[in-house]
Design an enzyme around this catalytic site. Structure first.
Site, PDB file in Angstrom:
ATOM      1  N   SER A 162       0.854  -1.184   0.000  1.00 34.54           N
ATOM      2  CA  SER A 162       0.000   0.000   0.000  1.00 34.54           C
ATOM      3  C   SER A 162       0.888   1.231   0.000  1.00 34.54           C
ATOM      4  O   SER A 162       2.047   1.184   0.449  1.00 34.54           O
ATOM      5  CB  SER A 162      -0.894   0.015   1.250  1.00 34.54           C
ATOM      6  N   TYR A 167      -2.085  -1.169  10.265  1.00 36.39           N
ATOM      7  CA  TYR A 167      -2.122  -1.347   8.815  1.00 36.39           C
ATOM      8  C   TYR A 167      -0.847  -0.806   8.170  1.00 36.39           C
ATOM      9  O   TYR A 167      -0.194  -1.501   7.376  1.00 36.39           O
ATOM     10  CB  TYR A 167      -3.350  -0.648   8.236  1.00 36.39           C
TER      11      TYR A 167
END
Length: 266
Positions: free
Chosen positions: A152, A166
């Site tokens: 990401s 995350y």
């Protein structure tokens, strides 16, 4: 060989076999669809049997697609993946399954961290271990087998959300990709990562309120066009890394984000 045919062969992936985890939603679904449309035989993995069966039927309109109902964080799920593949050579592994949960700074974040790190970091490694013999069976020096980990842009820029687990997990997966790139090269297997920006997904809808077709809010808009990612964007990057065009690339993380987290908009 004329130039047009050479380019077609350079980016051709038809006939290859790919395993895609987290294949029924968001970026995983886009990757599975893009590979199937390019002639790749896809083994789609997800926890929901109804969803993954429906996806397999849909994608089989292009090329054979097989459904695997499995939780990649469990031993039973890993065994189901191995049983479905058997001894078949595997050209491509896409570790896409991932999760983002709230991990508040003021509160008990242990469960959130355990859940996120388990699926986003540990599971990709365990899936790779389970299918490594299949990848080795397909690998050659001229055409390595490919591992693609979906990280990401949160691995590049912490952004404004307090998504500590995350961002940490995607950064860890990015470093693991580099390390695997070095060690898998000895087995004629490349390992790269794609770092997506904002794409329509359950995750972006949950955390940003972004539904398919929506334009991201200014704080999340990409410098290049201010839009969310599309099927073509993620398919192009995936096919590049999986085709002859990307055969000599390993250990990198390729941002596919319209410049988000890599350049600043003016």
């Amino acid at each position: 060989m004329n130039a047009e045919k050479r380019v077609a062969e350079l980016f051709g992936v038809a006939g290859k076999r790919a395993l895609v985890t987290g294949a029924t939603a968001g970026i995983g679904r886009l990757i599975a669809q893009g590979l199937a449309e390019a002639g790749v035989k896809v083994w789609a993995v997800a926890r929901n049997a109804g969803e993954v069966d429906a996806l397999a039927r849909e994608l089989s309109a292009n090329t054979p697609c097989h459904a695997i109902t499995a939780d990649v964080t469990s031993d039973e799920g890993l065994a189901a993946i191995k049983a479905a593949l058997g001894d078949l050579p595997l050209d491509i592994l896409v570790n896409n399954a991932g999760i983002n949960v709230d991990t508040p700074l003021d509160g008990d974040g242990r469960e959130g961290f355990d859940t996120v790190l388990g699926l986003n970091v540990t599971a990709p490694f365990l899936v790779l271990q389970k299918v490594l013999p299949n990848l080795e069976k397909a690998a050659t020096r001229e055409d390595p087998s490919r591992v693609i980990n979906i990280t990401s842009v949160a691995a590049l820029d912490p952004g404004g959300l307090p998504n500590y687990s995350y961002a940490a997990s995607k950064s860890a997966l990015a470093m693991m990709t580099r390390q695997l790139g070095r060690h898998l090269a000895k087995r004629n297997i490349s390992c790269n990562a794609i770092a997506p920006g904002i794409f329509p997904s359950r995750m972006s809808e949950k955390f940003l309120g972004l539904k398919p077709g929506d334009t991201p809010p200014p704080a999340w808009a990409s410098p290049l066009g201010g839009r969310a990612g599309t099927l073509d964007d993620i398919t192009g990057a995936t096919i590049y890394l999986c085709s002859r065009a990307g055969a000599w690339v390993t250990g990198i993380m390729l941002p596919v984000s319209g410049g988000a987290a890599t350049i600043k908009s003016s």
